[in-house]
Enzyme design. Sequence first.
Site, PDB file in Angstrom:
ATOM      1  CE  LYS A 204      -4.302   1.282  -0.122  1.00 17.11           C
ATOM      2  NZ  LYS A 204      -5.163   0.856  -1.239  1.00 17.11           N
ATOM      3  CB  SER A 405      -8.076   0.993  -3.146  1.00 19.06           C
ATOM      4  OG  SER A 405      -7.810   1.019  -1.754  1.00 19.06           O
TER       5      SER A 405
END
Length: 619
Positions: A204, A405
């Site tokens: 991430k 996401s």
Amino acid sequence: MAFRPVRALRRGFGMLWNAVDMTRRTVMNLLFLLIVAFILIVAFSGGGVKPIGSKSALVLELKGDLVEQHESSFQDTLLDSVSGDSKRSVRLRDVLTVLEQARTDKSITTVVLLLDQMDGGGMAMLREIGSAIDRVRASGKKVVAWGGSYDQKRYLVASHADEIYVHPMGMVMIEGFGGRRNYYRDALDKLGVTVNLIKVGTYKSFAEPYVANGPSEASQEADRFLYNALWQDYTAQVENNRKLPAGSVATWIETLPQQMEAAGGNAARVAQSAKLVDGLKTLDEIRDMLVKRGEYDERIKSFRQIGYHDYLGRQQITPFGDAVGVIVASGNITDGASGPGVVGGTTTANLIRQAREDKQVKAVVLRVDSPGGSAYGSELIRRELELTRAAGKPVVVSMGSVAASGGYWISMAADEVIADPATITGSIGVFTILPTAEKIGDKLGIHTGGYTTTWLADAYNPLRPIDPRFTQLVQSSVNHVYSEFTTKAAAARNTTVAKIDEVGQGRVWTGAQAKERNLVDRLGNYRDALDSAAKRASLGADYRVAYVERPVTKIERFLNLMGASTVQAVNIQVRLGLLDAALPAGPVNQVMQDMAFLKDVAGGSKPFAAVTHCLCATP
């Protein structure tokens, strides 16, 4: 009789208001009568829409950004109408509609692609247009592309044509994918700003630019895997469309300096020698060529033709009947209400509910083109889709260029998820950032003090170091959101949380890679999603498509007319000094956007926000 000024003033205002109101009604009535008269003239003028002559060419001159949904303000539309320019954005579904109609229109024998002013658009969108062009060619019609120059996006579309021409002074610029980001750790340290990153997900990497001076190894690994796959897909498409040997594009790029030297710097000749274009022609030479192939139109002194917008305006919209309802989720995901170009959690959830309660809508397609954003906003949307399925209406997700996401989160409550091979998806991870500026306070002599009834009351004060207990609290919350993400994904994909975690951790995949990892059901395009939804709802082949969209309010139209855009940019004051004069606009704009995001997170209405956003953009 005593004079009463208040009563007289009230009577005066009343008379003034009655006069204004009467004027308003008169003007509106006149406008209404003019509209009715115009409709009657058009209806009874004996012609209606004039038929298209035989051997006509459809000129597809696409001007503006290729988008899923128009984002331009009312003011832009008004100015464009006055100036004669076309819209500043080109909607994908309109292009597909025009090409599909041209495929079966006997009056259209040729499609001409003029792509010089087409901008934007992700890989999946370009593939959609390419597939539509292939269907036109399969019907026996010629497709000719011309450009002053081609960048790699425009060229990908042009490569689907039968013939490609470029201006003798033009070029074909195919560069490859990837790029470099700005990293601000040292700059923020010098300013006295500390960015506290709290996340779950090894890959991430969205917030890395604020806490590091370069990309992490995990980020490099993920980018390398993603961009190589996208690049292989791109070059394979071009080589297949142009009937070139595998590896031709890569070889051409590697030897480009030598080729340019040999051609005396003539980039157009280099492109022709590499068989990337079929010839070098000016626009008037293209016109003469098409006149010889088609029919001459004395009125315009050119070949018989119809423009993109005129042809689009001829397409009939069926307003009633059973339909597949389409909701477009394009842009960053936020918590509440939004206009075009932003996916408001509340707004989009309401649109889904509207489609569910509409008796004519028998199935729903969610078209996703979003890198994510608010986890809460994403869940609002996902839940409404879940309720729609529970109500007995099929739900199909069509992934566009990006569905990562939060964009993946909203895709997890569907009967079927269809991705383009070049869709950027995945990025199952969560983060939040908490900027503090205590060092700036020290430099400026700013001190804080006061009384709080609990440690939590002022635990996150940007002018003080973060209380470790608050950091622990936030980390627990982020961990919980990630657990919700992976648990819901596992249920949606009929697998285990452990297996989702293996392909999660913020890792980004192409659509083809996601299919291999069971993150999507199959590969396909937007039309495949519509057909799937119609079939699941037992609709016939001639099913209606109804777009469920939020209407623009009168207030928004007024504000737009006054100059405000539909989606307001975050207003930040960043003095760049000599940097603004020393750097071109591109890098400066990127710095401004990055700092705007940091300010936006710090200035939110909540103490902190769990963010499901992907550091990914269409190449």
